[in-house]
Design an enzyme around this catalytic site. Structure first.
Site, short mmCIF file in Angstrom:
data_model
loop_
_atom_site.label_atom_id
_atom_site.label_comp_id
_atom_site.label_asym_id
_atom_site.label_seq_id
_atom_site.Cartn_x
_atom_site.Cartn_y
_atom_site.Cartn_z
N ASN A 180 3.84 -1.11 -4.91
CA ASN A 180 4.12 -1.34 -3.48
C ASN A 180 5.61 -1.51 -3.16
O ASN A 180 5.96 -2.20 -2.20
CB ASN A 180 3.28 -2.51 -2.96
CG ASN A 180 3.44 -3.76 -3.79
OD1 ASN A 180 4.32 -3.82 -4.65
ND2 ASN A 180 2.63 -4.76 -3.53
N HIS B 272 9.22 -6.46 -3.69
CA HIS B 272 8.77 -7.85 -3.73
C HIS B 272 9.63 -8.62 -2.75
O HIS B 272 10.82 -8.36 -2.62
CB HIS B 272 8.97 -8.45 -5.13
CG HIS B 272 8.88 -9.94 -5.15
ND1 HIS B 272 7.67 -10.60 -5.22
CD2 HIS B 272 9.83 -10.91 -5.05
CE1 HIS B 272 7.89 -11.91 -5.18
NE2 HIS B 272 9.20 -12.12 -5.08
N THR C 102 0.32 -6.64 1.09
CA THR C 102 0.38 -6.27 -0.33
C THR C 102 -0.11 -4.85 -0.63
O THR C 102 0.51 -4.11 -1.38
CB THR C 102 -0.44 -7.28 -1.17
OG1 THR C 102 0.02 -8.60 -0.86
CG2 THR C 102 -0.32 -7.01 -2.66
N ARG D 176 6.11 -1.11 2.91
CA ARG D 176 4.94 -0.72 2.12
C ARG D 176 4.06 0.26 2.87
O ARG D 176 3.50 1.19 2.28
CB ARG D 176 4.16 -1.97 1.71
CG ARG D 176 4.88 -2.80 0.64
CD ARG D 176 4.35 -4.21 0.56
NE ARG D 176 4.80 -4.93 -0.64
CZ ARG D 176 4.50 -6.19 -0.88
NH1 ARG D 176 3.75 -6.88 -0.01
NH2 ARG D 176 4.93 -6.79 -1.99
N GLU E 86 12.70 -18.39 -7.40
CA GLU E 86 12.85 -17.01 -7.89
C GLU E 86 14.32 -16.59 -7.99
O GLU E 86 14.71 -15.91 -8.94
CB GLU E 86 12.09 -16.05 -6.97
CG GLU E 86 10.57 -16.27 -7.03
CD GLU E 86 9.80 -15.48 -5.97
OE1 GLU E 86 10.44 -14.72 -5.20
OE2 GLU E 86 8.57 -15.63 -5.92
N TYR F 100 6.08 -14.52 -11.94
CA TYR F 100 4.71 -14.42 -11.42
C TYR F 100 3.82 -15.52 -11.99
O TYR F 100 2.66 -15.28 -12.31
CB TYR F 100 4.12 -13.05 -11.76
CG TYR F 100 4.52 -11.94 -10.80
CD1 TYR F 100 4.42 -12.10 -9.41
CD2 TYR F 100 4.96 -10.70 -11.27
CE1 TYR F 100 4.78 -11.08 -8.53
CE2 TYR F 100 5.31 -9.67 -10.40
CZ TYR F 100 5.21 -9.87 -9.03
OH TYR F 100 5.55 -8.85 -8.15
N ARG G 112 9.25 -10.63 4.59
CA ARG G 112 7.82 -10.40 4.35
C ARG G 112 7.24 -9.52 5.45
O ARG G 112 6.38 -8.68 5.22
CB ARG G 112 7.05 -11.74 4.31
CG ARG G 112 7.42 -12.64 3.15
CD ARG G 112 6.78 -12.24 1.86
NE ARG G 112 5.36 -12.47 1.81
CZ ARG G 112 4.61 -12.31 0.72
NH1 ARG G 112 5.17 -11.91 -0.42
NH2 ARG G 112 3.31 -12.52 0.76
N PHE H 292 -5.66 -8.91 -12.99
CA PHE H 292 -4.74 -7.78 -12.82
C PHE H 292 -3.38 -8.03 -13.47
O PHE H 292 -2.52 -7.13 -13.48
CB PHE H 292 -4.55 -7.42 -11.34
CG PHE H 292 -3.94 -8.50 -10.48
CD1 PHE H 292 -2.56 -8.70 -10.45
CD2 PHE H 292 -4.74 -9.33 -9.69
CE1 PHE H 292 -1.99 -9.69 -9.65
CE2 PHE H 292 -4.17 -10.32 -8.89
CZ PHE H 292 -2.80 -10.49 -8.88
N1 LIG Z 1 -3.89 -4.21 -9.69
C1 LIG Z 1 -3.72 -5.21 -8.83
N2 LIG Z 1 -2.47 -5.64 -8.55
C2 LIG Z 1 -2.32 -6.65 -7.68
C3 LIG Z 1 -3.44 -7.26 -7.04
N3 LIG Z 1 -2.98 -8.23 -6.20
C4 LIG Z 1 -1.65 -8.20 -6.32
N4 LIG Z 1 -1.23 -7.25 -7.20
C5 LIG Z 1 0.16 -6.94 -7.59
O1 LIG Z 1 0.80 -8.19 -7.85
C6 LIG Z 1 1.88 -8.41 -6.94
C7 LIG Z 1 1.93 -9.88 -6.57
O2 LIG Z 1 0.76 -10.19 -5.85
P1 LIG Z 1 0.82 -11.10 -4.52
O3 LIG Z 1 1.78 -12.23 -4.75
O4 LIG Z 1 -0.58 -11.44 -4.19
O5 LIG Z 1 1.36 -10.09 -3.42
P2 LIG Z 1 2.77 -9.97 -2.67
O6 LIG Z 1 3.31 -11.37 -2.50
O7 LIG Z 1 2.44 -9.31 -1.37
O8 LIG Z 1 3.66 -9.11 -3.53
C8 LIG Z 1 1.59 -7.47 -5.77
O9 LIG Z 1 2.74 -7.11 -5.05
C9 LIG Z 1 0.96 -6.28 -6.47
O10 LIG Z 1 1.96 -5.43 -7.06
C10 LIG Z 1 -4.75 -6.79 -7.37
O11 LIG Z 1 -5.78 -7.28 -6.88
N5 LIG Z 1 -4.83 -5.76 -8.26
MG LIG Z 2 3.48 -12.97 -3.85
#
Ligand SMILES: Nc1nc2c(ncn2[C@@H]2O[C@H](COP(=O)(O)OP(=O)(O)O)[C@@H](O)[C@H]2O)c(=O)[nH]1
Ligand SMILES: [Mg+2]
Length: 137
Positions: free
Chosen positions: A117, A120, A92, A103, A131, A50, A86, A58
């Protein structure tokens, strides 16, 4: 063009016995599972995974959630599978993710600090390569 993506069944998905459900959806779509393992990741692996989120507010709760139990890492192959998974996963936030998606159907807001959720999926072919190299060393 045939490509590969990284799918993780996150700790909430494992705890809720949804490994089979996630795998079934990948297979029903016609993608191939070419490698799979149980992983209990440490902090340094998750920081690498990440890297774009480490400075976000967060991140501490995301880290705690992702270290809260074992995960299943899956190498999935197929034509346009990065974009395709995706789409299967949905957006998300599980509360607003479309019904029919992993999800949207299986995730919800539990009132925890982390967004739990279920899965990934890599967001581009470049991310997928990066990754997969981290999770399948
Ligand atoms: N608490 C919190 N967790 C978040 C937020 N945005 C993302 N996450 C978590 O971080 C992961 C990675 O974020 P992102 O890459 O933006 O989303 P993804 O690619 O859809 O998984 C997400 O799947 C969530 O588990 C947020 O605004 N608040
Ligand atoms: Mg992501």
């Amino acid at each position: 063009m045939t490509e590969q993506t990284l799918v993780l069944v996150k700790p909430d998905g494992v705890r809720r016995n949804l490994i089979g459900e996630v795998i079934a959806r990948i297979e029903r779509k016609g993608y191939s599972i070419v490698d799979l393992k149980f992983v209990q990741p440490n902090e340094s692996l998750l920081r690498e995974h990440y890297e774009e989120h480490v400075d976000k507010p967060f991140f501490p709760s995301l880290l705690e959630f992702m270290m809260s139990g074992p995960m299943v890492a899956i190498r999935v192959e197929g034509d346009r599978v990065v974009e395709g998974f995706r789409s299967l996963a949905g957006e998300t936030n599980p509360t607003t993710a479309a019904p029919g998606t992993i999800r949207g159907d299986l995730g919800r807001d539990w009132g925890t600090a982390a967004i739990e959720n279920v899965v990934h999926g890599s967001d581009s072919t470049l991310s997928a390569e990066r990754e997969l190299a981290i999770w399948f060393k």
